[in-house]
Design a protein around this motif. Sequence first.
Motif, PDB file in Angstrom:
ATOM      1  N   SER A  36       0.835  -1.196   0.000  1.00  0.00           N
ATOM      2  CA  SER A  36       0.000   0.000   0.000  1.00  0.00           C
ATOM      3  C   SER A  36       0.867   1.243   0.000  1.00  0.00           C
ATOM      4  O   SER A  36       2.016   1.227   0.422  1.00  0.00           O
ATOM      5  CB  SER A  36      -0.910   0.009   1.233  1.00  0.00           C
ATOM      6  OG  SER A  36      -1.739  -1.134   1.234  1.00  0.00           O
ATOM      7  N   THR A  37       0.298   2.344  -0.476  1.00  0.00           N
ATOM      8  CA  THR A  37       1.030   3.605  -0.493  1.00  0.00           C
ATOM      9  C   THR A  37       1.322   4.058   0.926  1.00  0.00           C
ATOM     10  O   THR A  37       0.414   4.161   1.752  1.00  0.00           O
ATOM     11  CB  THR A  37       0.193   4.677  -1.206  1.00  0.00           C
ATOM     12  OG1 THR A  37      -0.079   4.229  -2.524  1.00  0.00           O
ATOM     13  CG2 THR A  37       0.940   5.990  -1.254  1.00  0.00           C
ATOM     14  N   PRO A  38       2.565   4.346   1.262  1.00  0.00           N
ATOM     15  CA  PRO A  38       2.910   4.714   2.627  1.00  0.00           C
ATOM     16  C   PRO A  38       2.510   6.136   2.939  1.00  0.00           C
ATOM     17  O   PRO A  38       2.479   6.988   2.059  1.00  0.00           O
ATOM     18  CB  PRO A  38       4.437   4.571   2.645  1.00  0.00           C
ATOM     19  CG  PRO A  38       4.837   4.851   1.239  1.00  0.00           C
ATOM     20  CD  PRO A  38       3.740   4.321   0.386  1.00  0.00           C
ATOM     21  N   PRO A  39       2.204   6.412   4.202  1.00  0.00           N
ATOM     22  CA  PRO A  39       1.950   7.797   4.579  1.00  0.00           C
ATOM     23  C   PRO A  39       3.231   8.597   4.538  1.00  0.00           C
ATOM     24  O   PRO A  39       4.327   8.053   4.579  1.00  0.00           O
ATOM     25  CB  PRO A  39       1.408   7.675   6.011  1.00  0.00           C
ATOM     26  CG  PRO A  39       1.985   6.393   6.523  1.00  0.00           C
ATOM     27  CD  PRO A  39       2.074   5.482   5.343  1.00  0.00           C
ATOM     28  N   ASP A 220       3.256   8.782  -7.646  1.00  0.00           N
ATOM     29  CA  ASP A 220       2.333   8.449  -8.735  1.00  0.00           C
ATOM     30  C   ASP A 220       0.877   8.510  -8.286  1.00  0.00           C
ATOM     31  O   ASP A 220       0.020   9.042  -9.001  1.00  0.00           O
ATOM     32  CB  ASP A 220       2.628   7.041  -9.272  1.00  0.00           C
ATOM     33  CG  ASP A 220       3.857   7.010 -10.165  1.00  0.00           C
ATOM     34  OD1 ASP A 220       4.189   8.057 -10.751  1.00  0.00           O
ATOM     35  OD2 ASP A 220       4.484   5.940 -10.275  1.00  0.00           O
ATOM     36  N   GLU A 221       0.597   7.969  -7.105  1.00  0.00           N
ATOM     37  CA  GLU A 221      -0.789   7.807  -6.680  1.00  0.00           C
ATOM     38  C   GLU A 221      -1.352   9.029  -5.965  1.00  0.00           C
ATOM     39  O   GLU A 221      -2.557   9.288  -6.044  1.00  0.00           O
ATOM     40  CB  GLU A 221      -0.909   6.583  -5.767  1.00  0.00           C
ATOM     41  CG  GLU A 221      -0.604   5.272  -6.473  1.00  0.00           C
ATOM     42  CD  GLU A 221      -0.790   4.070  -5.565  1.00  0.00           C
ATOM     43  OE1 GLU A 221      -1.047   4.271  -4.350  1.00  0.00           O
ATOM     44  OE2 GLU A 221      -0.667   2.934  -6.052  1.00  0.00           O
ATOM     45  N   LYS A 222      -0.507   9.768  -5.272  1.00  0.00           N
ATOM     46  CA  LYS A 222      -0.992  10.889  -4.468  1.00  0.00           C
ATOM     47  C   LYS A 222      -0.382  12.229  -4.872  1.00  0.00           C
ATOM     48  O   LYS A 222      -1.096  13.224  -5.010  1.00  0.00           O
ATOM     49  CB  LYS A 222      -0.695  10.634  -2.980  1.00  0.00           C
ATOM     50  CG  LYS A 222      -1.318   9.367  -2.419  1.00  0.00           C
ATOM     51  CD  LYS A 222      -2.825   9.467  -2.333  1.00  0.00           C
ATOM     52  CE  LYS A 222      -3.419   8.220  -1.680  1.00  0.00           C
ATOM     53  NZ  LYS A 222      -4.898   8.288  -1.600  1.00  0.00           N
ATOM     54  N   GLY A 223       0.937  12.246  -5.046  1.00  0.00           N
ATOM     55  CA  GLY A 223       1.617  13.518  -5.276  1.00  0.00           C
ATOM     56  C   GLY A 223       1.257  14.173  -6.596  1.00  0.00           C
ATOM     57  O   GLY A 223       0.768  15.309  -6.628  1.00  0.00           O
ATOM     58  N   VAL A 298       0.005  14.081   1.788  1.00  0.00           N
ATOM     59  CA  VAL A 298       1.154  14.638   1.075  1.00  0.00           C
ATOM     60  C   VAL A 298       1.284  16.118   1.406  1.00  0.00           C
ATOM     61  O   VAL A 298       0.294  16.804   1.685  1.00  0.00           O
ATOM     62  CB  VAL A 298       1.030  14.441  -0.455  1.00  0.00           C
ATOM     63  CG1 VAL A 298       1.122  12.983  -0.820  1.00  0.00           C
ATOM     64  CG2 VAL A 298      -0.257  15.049  -0.973  1.00  0.00           C
ATOM     65  N   ASP A 299       2.511  16.578   1.373  1.00  0.00           N
ATOM     66  CA  ASP A 299       2.830  17.975   1.646  1.00  0.00           C
ATOM     67  C   ASP A 299       3.504  18.537   0.399  1.00  0.00           C
ATOM     68  O   ASP A 299       4.544  18.028  -0.032  1.00  0.00           O
ATOM     69  CB  ASP A 299       3.765  18.076   2.854  1.00  0.00           C
ATOM     70  CG  ASP A 299       3.993  19.522   3.274  1.00  0.00           C
ATOM     71  OD1 ASP A 299       3.182  20.038   4.055  1.00  0.00           O
ATOM     72  OD2 ASP A 299       4.983  20.120   2.802  1.00  0.00           O
ATOM     73  N   ARG A 324       8.031  21.082  -4.747  1.00  0.00           N
ATOM     74  CA  ARG A 324       8.542  20.158  -3.733  1.00  0.00           C
ATOM     75  C   ARG A 324       7.398  19.258  -3.275  1.00  0.00           C
ATOM     76  O   ARG A 324       6.271  19.712  -3.082  1.00  0.00           O
ATOM     77  CB  ARG A 324       9.145  20.905  -2.543  1.00  0.00           C
ATOM     78  CG  ARG A 324      10.324  21.788  -2.916  1.00  0.00           C
ATOM     79  CD  ARG A 324      11.054  22.320  -1.692  1.00  0.00           C
ATOM     80  NE  ARG A 324      11.819  21.277  -1.032  1.00  0.00           N
ATOM     81  CZ  ARG A 324      13.049  20.911  -1.392  1.00  0.00           C
ATOM     82  NH1 ARG A 324      13.646  21.499  -2.420  1.00  0.00           N
ATOM     83  NH2 ARG A 324      13.685  19.962  -0.738  1.00  0.00           N
ATOM     84  N   PHE A 325       7.743  17.997  -3.097  1.00  0.00           N
ATOM     85  CA  PHE A 325       6.770  16.975  -2.722  1.00  0.00           C
ATOM     86  C   PHE A 325       7.288  16.243  -1.490  1.00  0.00           C
ATOM     87  O   PHE A 325       8.315  15.574  -1.551  1.00  0.00           O
ATOM     88  CB  PHE A 325       6.579  16.009  -3.905  1.00  0.00           C
ATOM     89  CG  PHE A 325       6.033  14.663  -3.549  1.00  0.00           C
ATOM     90  CD1 PHE A 325       4.753  14.527  -3.032  1.00  0.00           C
ATOM     91  CD2 PHE A 325       6.799  13.519  -3.740  1.00  0.00           C
ATOM     92  CE1 PHE A 325       4.255  13.277  -2.713  1.00  0.00           C
ATOM     93  CE2 PHE A 325       6.307  12.273  -3.425  1.00  0.00           C
ATOM     94  CZ  PHE A 325       5.031  12.143  -2.905  1.00  0.00           C
ATOM     95  N   ASN A 326       6.607  16.438  -0.361  1.00  0.00           N
ATOM     96  CA  ASN A 326       7.023  15.823   0.905  1.00  0.00           C
ATOM     97  C   ASN A 326       8.496  16.084   1.212  1.00  0.00           C
ATOM     98  O   ASN A 326       9.221  15.201   1.681  1.00  0.00           O
ATOM     99  CB  ASN A 326       6.755  14.316   0.880  1.00  0.00           C
ATOM    100  CG  ASN A 326       5.298  14.003   1.174  1.00  0.00           C
ATOM    101  OD1 ASN A 326       4.463  14.897   1.233  1.00  0.00           O
ATOM    102  ND2 ASN A 326       4.978  12.739   1.343  1.00  0.00           N
ATOM    103  N   GLY A 327       8.942  17.297   0.921  1.00  0.00           N
ATOM    104  CA  GLY A 327      10.314  17.670   1.211  1.00  0.00           C
ATOM    105  C   GLY A 327      11.305  17.317   0.127  1.00  0.00           C
ATOM    106  O   GLY A 327      12.486  17.657   0.235  1.00  0.00           O
ATOM    107  N   PHE A 328      10.857  16.647  -0.940  1.00  0.00           N
ATOM    108  CA  PHE A 328      11.742  16.265  -2.040  1.00  0.00           C
ATOM    109  C   PHE A 328      11.531  17.221  -3.214  1.00  0.00           C
ATOM    110  O   PHE A 328      10.393  17.495  -3.605  1.00  0.00           O
ATOM    111  CB  PHE A 328      11.464  14.828  -2.492  1.00  0.00           C
ATOM    112  CG  PHE A 328      11.741  13.797  -1.435  1.00  0.00           C
ATOM    113  CD1 PHE A 328      13.019  13.293  -1.256  1.00  0.00           C
ATOM    114  CD2 PHE A 328      10.725  13.344  -0.607  1.00  0.00           C
ATOM    115  CE1 PHE A 328      13.278  12.348  -0.275  1.00  0.00           C
ATOM    116  CE2 PHE A 328      10.971  12.401   0.379  1.00  0.00           C
ATOM    117  CZ  PHE A 328      12.257  11.904   0.551  1.00  0.00           C
TER     118      PHE A 328
END
Length: 378
Positions: A36-39, A220-223, A298-299, A324-328
Amino acid sequence: MYRRIAALATAGAIAVATAFAAPDSAPTPGDAPATSTPPASTLASPAQDPELHDLLQKGLTAKQIDEEIARLDARQAEIRDELSRLERAAAEQQERAAESRRRVGRILRAYYMGERWSIWTAVLASRSLGEALVWFDYVQLMTAYERRVFRQAVEERDRLAALKTEAEKRLAEIERLKAERVRQRDRLRELEEAIRRQLETAANAEALKRQMEQLNKLWDEKGKPKFQTYFEALAKAMQNTQQLFGRAETSVQQFRMTATWRDAGINAFLRESDPIFSELTVSFVGGAMEVHGNDGVVDLNIRGRFVIENEPAHVIRYLVDELRFNGFALDETTVRALASEYELAITPALPDPTVRVRAESVEVRDGQMTVVLRFGLF
């Protein structure tokens, strides 16, 4: 160093599996890792472990470059199809242009050989006014036809030249795409080699690979879908120019109006226009407009600047510089591809649509954005 990476990766993998396990079931030895997609909380941040964050960043960037290469290949295929169509059209146009030149040649040859003068002689030698008028009508029809032939020859020549120019542009675009593909392929090889070396020295390479796969899956699924949702909402809000300028703080001096939006005001306007903006906060800082969004999974961060464009239309365009996606940090190719899907531009306008305006300047300072508009007939 890599022992710390491996330990954190293993802990992260266990946390992901536990978080997504069914409440009434317990993991047993030999169970497959959770898919599953991780938090967001299970993925490393620079503060937690810089080395692991760097590895995950490389993996995410490599994935995005690979996607860009696929886009370049698809675009090349499209342009080659367009080029084939242009070449077929040019060949057909070449035949039409050649036929037009042949008709022009026959007309000019007739004048050179004196055939046309015999017609005028017949007009002058007419024995009655009626006969002269008949010959004159014939001459008019003939010259009208010849003018059409000359005009058609010029048009056919121009169309052929336009097709050739368009084909040359397509060829140049293909060469540019080829060069860009080579550049991106080289970047991808370097990243893959760096990742390979980093994994070779890690104590738990498989756990690290799972972390990388989980981050890519989360993207892919959320960001990516969330970025697309935010960009679509931003584009729609920017195109609502009447209400946007109507909510600005304004001052008028002679033939100029200054419109100012502050952080609080622009956020209130956006949240009234679309509920999705309840997840977002817009701020003007350091010459840029930043958008921060967080839905609990997601942030996301968007940073860009406003510029005035006059071609092909007069707009105040929002150029996205960083995502930026979750700090990346997302790769430049992804930033460009995502932003190009949406019309992120403000068309200068006033609440009174009968008044025409143009933007003279746009300035972003901490906490506010100011646009100077000039009235006039343009």
